[in-house]
Design a protein around this motif. Structure first.
Motif, PDB file in Angstrom:
ATOM      1  N   LYS A  14       0.829  -1.214   0.000  1.00 19.20           N
ATOM      2  CA  LYS A  14       0.000   0.000   0.000  1.00 19.20           C
ATOM      3  C   LYS A  14       0.864   1.265   0.000  1.00 19.20           C
ATOM      4  CE  LYS A  14      -4.257   1.328  -0.031  1.00 19.20           C
ATOM      5  NZ  LYS A  14      -5.107   1.023  -1.176  1.00 19.20           N
ATOM      6  N   SER A  18       1.240   4.236  -2.961  1.00 15.31           N
ATOM      7  CA  SER A  18       0.709   5.559  -2.593  1.00 15.31           C
ATOM      8  C   SER A  18       1.322   6.586  -3.533  1.00 15.31           C
ATOM      9  CB  SER A  18       1.086   5.919  -1.150  1.00 15.31           C
ATOM     10  OG  SER A  18       0.432   5.073  -0.243  1.00 15.31           O
ATOM     11  N   ASP A 306      -4.665   8.563  -0.193  1.00 15.99           N
ATOM     12  CA  ASP A 306      -3.235   8.256  -0.091  1.00 15.99           C
ATOM     13  C   ASP A 306      -2.902   7.669   1.298  1.00 15.99           C
ATOM     14  OD1 ASP A 306      -0.571   9.447  -1.772  1.00 15.99           O
ATOM     15  OD2 ASP A 306      -0.261   8.856   0.319  1.00 15.99           O
TER      16      ASP A 306
END
Ligand code: AMP
Ligand code: GLY
Length: 428
Positions: A14, A18, A306
């Motif tokens: 993740k 971002s 984000d």
């Protein structure tokens, strides 16, 4: 990033994806790593618990931001040590992490602040006679919990006095849990629906991530021994609603954050609330001071905003300005374990079928390692997390996960075939 399991593989994926990470042309560096994490991060040979070495490393390499996955480094004060040296880090201080590292602290905090939780009494091994007297007057089943950190092994349910006495004996320091069980609590058994929720907070403001459900028992139908978690789904639709979410906010999240602040233990980072919903009322089963595993693997695919910015906003006390955006997808994470887990199991088995170019499937590594160069072998009880993601339904997400699970092969592969069963509509 500190940590090297399935949860950290999900966090690495993740962060790597971002926009803020990509735009800053940053590098991600992880302790130890594993073949899954290595796809997104460089690795260093310092253990998550070697907190002083990590401080020295971060100073030398001028690390801008550190993210901590597991509870042990947090309870050892890694955040205090980093902050003392002016290094920025995501996670709670040692004092705030006590919400997980001492069940007695956490229960007392809840009681003093009227946060709904099971009724309890605390005991120490030194006065176990008192516990025995208490048990004579108790209703069964009853729940017994070690005070300290016990890697998922500190909670046991007794059906009668004999079982309870045996459990208390097992908790004594000469047995497997060591000091973690020298103090313990006995609490009321709550019956209801279990749900987990991650709250990303800077101590005051917070964002609530999608609700998820873990599957802690080793066997189908929630039978057998407790494990670290055999699978998870998110979001939880069946019994969650706006009313219940409001109650969780006003009766649990807000009061616990203010209580910790009032005690001088302001909590920054991810507060994991393990809840039992009893007749539409939420009760706290446990608080953890970090993301849960395997819930993280199912929750992170649902976040659109984000992710790295959110972690930084928590550390910088800027959650007020962070707008969490989630998609409408469903995710189902199935854990592949080594047969025999959570007790004895064999490792070192070659794993095949790991390739996938399907965006709606994530293969995250927990206990794996490279052997003889490129070969990937099992190296732990929980080996892999396979996550299916769907725009349409949890059913479809589970279908995708299980199709991939069947393609991955290793000797001793074990998994539950019913992840999500409480949320899926049963078709006849
Ligand atoms: P924990 O390690 O605190 O998450 O506990 C492990 C599991 O034990 C939980 O996920 C619950 O399923 C169960 N449990 C813990 N406390 C209680 C309780 N008071 N009543 C019923 N089940 C509980
Ligand atoms: N999934 C439960 C935990 O992380 O403690």
């Amino acid at each position: 990033m500190v940590g090297n399991g399935g949860r950290e593989n999900a966090i690495a994926w993740k962060i790597f994806n971002s926009e803020s990470f990509r735009n800053s042309e940053s590098r991600l560096i992880c302790t130890i790593g594993n073949p899954g994490i290595n796809e997104f991060a460089e690795t260093i040979d310092i253990k998550p618990t070697e907190t002083d070495l990590l401080v020295t490393y971060a100073l030398k390499e001028k690390i801008d931001f550190t993210v901590v996955g597991p509870e042990v480094p947090l309870s050892l004060g890694i955040v205090n040590k980093f902050r003392d040296k002016g290094l920025n880090i995501f996670g709670p201080t040692k004092e705030a992490a006590e919400i997980e590292s001492s069940k007695i602290f956490s229960k007392k905090l809840m009681t003093a602040n009227n946060i709904p939780t099971a009724k309890f009494k605390n005991f120490s091994q030194k006065n176990s006679e008192e516990a025995k007297k208490f048990l004579k007057k108790s209703n069964f089943p009853i729940v017994i919990k070690a005070d300290g950190l016990a890697a998922g092994k500190g909670v046991m349910i007794a059906e009668n006095t004999d079982e309870a006495l045996e459990i208390i004996n097992e908790l004594s320091p000469e047995n497997s849990l060591g000091d973690a069980g020298s103090d313990f609590i006995i609490e009321e058994f709550l019956e209801g629906e279990e749900v987990s929720v991650f709250v990303i907070t800077d101590g005051t403001d917070y964002a609530v991530l999608p609700y998820s459900q873990d599957h802690k028992k080793i066997s189908e139908g929630d039978k057998g021994k407790n494990t670290g978690g055999m699978g998870a789904i998110a979001p939880v639709k069946k019994f969650m609603n706006k009313d219940l979410e409001d109650k969780i906010g006003s009766k649990i999240i807000q009061p616990v954050l203010s209580a910790l602040k009032k005690e001088g233990k302001e909590f920054k980072g991810c507060l994991y609330c393990g809840l039992m919903i009893v007749k539409d009322e939420p009760y706290v089963i446990e608080f953890n001071c970090r993301f849960g595993d395997p819930e993280t693997q199912a929750v992170l695919p649902l976040i659109e905003s984000d992710f790295l910015e959110m972690l930084i906003a928590s550390a910088n006390e800027e959650m007020q300005n962070y707008r969490l955006v989630c998609n409408k997808k469903s995710a189902c994470c199935v854990v592949l374990a080594s047969k025999g887990y959570p007790d004895h199991y064999d490792s070192g088995k070659e794993i095949t079928g790991l390739n996938s170019d399907d965006d709606s499937i994530l293969i995250l590594h927990s206990g794996t390692k490279f052997s003889d160069g490129k070969k990937i072998v099992s190296a732990g009880g929980r080996v892999l997390s396979v996550v299916g993601i769907s725009d349409k339904s949890l059913e479809e997400a589970a279908g995708k996960a299980y199709d991939k699970v069947l393609e991955i092969e290793f000797e001793n592969k074990y998994f539950r075939r019913d992840i999500g069963f409480k949320q899926l509509t049963v078709k006849s």
